[in-house]
Design a protein around this motif. Structure first.
Motif: not given
Length: 322
Positions: A69-74, A94-97, A295-303, A312-320
């Motif tokens: 996993i690469i978890s981007s704070v963006s 990534h960290t949308p929314h 908030q972005m850091a927290e979400l990236a941490y959770r991912n 499986t994390p919630r916010y995937l760029v490539n969920p396949q």
């Protein structure tokens, strides 16, 4: 054996402490030498990576043997070679929314600052030039009731449109890959072709994702379509516009002003833009508030942790690969 995490940029100190308590953590720092060399060494036995603002591709990830996993704070992910990650079954999160409203705030900050010449007049005042009642050279553009054209009616584009419609009684035009009838109806927003939007808008804000279709979407021909009193704002990505074309447009006073938070090369340290008084230049601070970055850091941490702990994390760029 504890799993290994590579922190490839500065991240929130509390999040860093939590990671260090759970995993073996290696931090990448320019102070320690060539960044890519550090990454190449660190990823050999890494399970996860977290950070933002670094180019990650085959050149510095090829040594990775067990990276999951690469978890981007963006939100944006143009710094990552997604095709390479897909071919090696590496998830990208990534960290949308969470930064939508903050970035929309900044878009309007740029719009208003450029429209009223705020930075230039701030300096003019401080330098003692205010010796009499201001004249036409200090006049700006009105905002209330004008036409706002938004290129890219995604989450951020919609938040910008809400501010214009509800806050400034603006007429909203939008250009998007597809019409968004239900969303547009709530804002009385009207769909236009790109050229129609540029021709009809007093203010143009670019809020598209960077992809193959949007690279240099706005260039010489597009800037030539804009009205002479228009203000142009880019809070998307620098490569969405032809930067030299914008510089020439501003130099020739073909539009009134521009407000920029993003550039083709970042950090931007030398540019003709800095010599112009009809452009507001900010250092890519769209999400840069304490609350949003936390908030972005927290979400990236959770991912990141979700993957390392078998979820499986919630916010995937490539969920396949889920």
């Amino acid at each position: 054996m504890r799993k290994k995490v590579v922190v490839f940029s500065q991240i929130d100190s509390e999040i860093l402490s939590r990671l260090q308590a759970q995993y073996e953590v290696v931090q990448i720092s320019p102070k320690l030498g060539d960044v890519n060399t550090q990454i190449q060494t660190a990823v050999q036995d890494a399970d996860g990576m977290i950070g933002a603002g670094r180019l990650l591709n085959a050149s510095n990830l090829s040594a990775a043997k067990q990276l999951k996993i690469i978890s981007s704070v963006s939100v944006g992910y143009d710094n990552y070679d997604v095709n390479y990650l897909n071919s090696h079954h590496i998830w990208l999160a990534h960290t949308p929314h969470v930064l939508t409203e903050t970035t929309a705030d900044l878009a309007f900050t740029l719009l208003m600052s450029a429209a009223r010449q705020v930075p230039a007049l701030d300096q003019w005042t401080k330098q003692g030039e205010w010796k009499r009642t201001v004249g036409e050279a200090q006049f700006g553009q009105g905002i209330f009731g004008k036409t706002l054209g938004i290129i890219g009616l995604g989450n951020i584009g919609t938040a910008i449109a809400r501010r214009g419609f509800h806050g400034f009684n603006m007429n909203i035009l939008y250009h998007n890959r597809h019409e968004k009838l239900e969303l547009a109806q709530a804002l009385s927003a009207q769909y236009r072709s790109l050229n129609e939007l540029l021709q009809q808008s007093d203010f143009v804000v670019v809020a598209v994702d960077l992809n193959d279709d949007s690279k240099e979407l706005i260039g010489v021909e597009e800037f030539a379509q804009m009205q002479k009193h228009a203000v142009f704002v880019n809070i998307a990505r620098g490569s969405v516009i032809n930067e030299q074309a914008l510089i020439d447009t501003l130099k020739n006073n073909q539009i009134f002003a521009a407000g920029l938070d993003v550039y083709k090369k970042e950090p931007l340290q030398v540019s003709e833009l800095f010599d112009l008084n009809n452009v507001v230049t900010l250092p890519h601070i769209g999400s840069a508030t304490a609350e949003t970055r936390q908030q972005m850091a927290e979400l990236a941490y959770r991912n990141l942790v979700d993957v390392l702990e078998g979820r499986t994390p919630r916010y995937l760029v490539n969920p396949q690969f889920s």
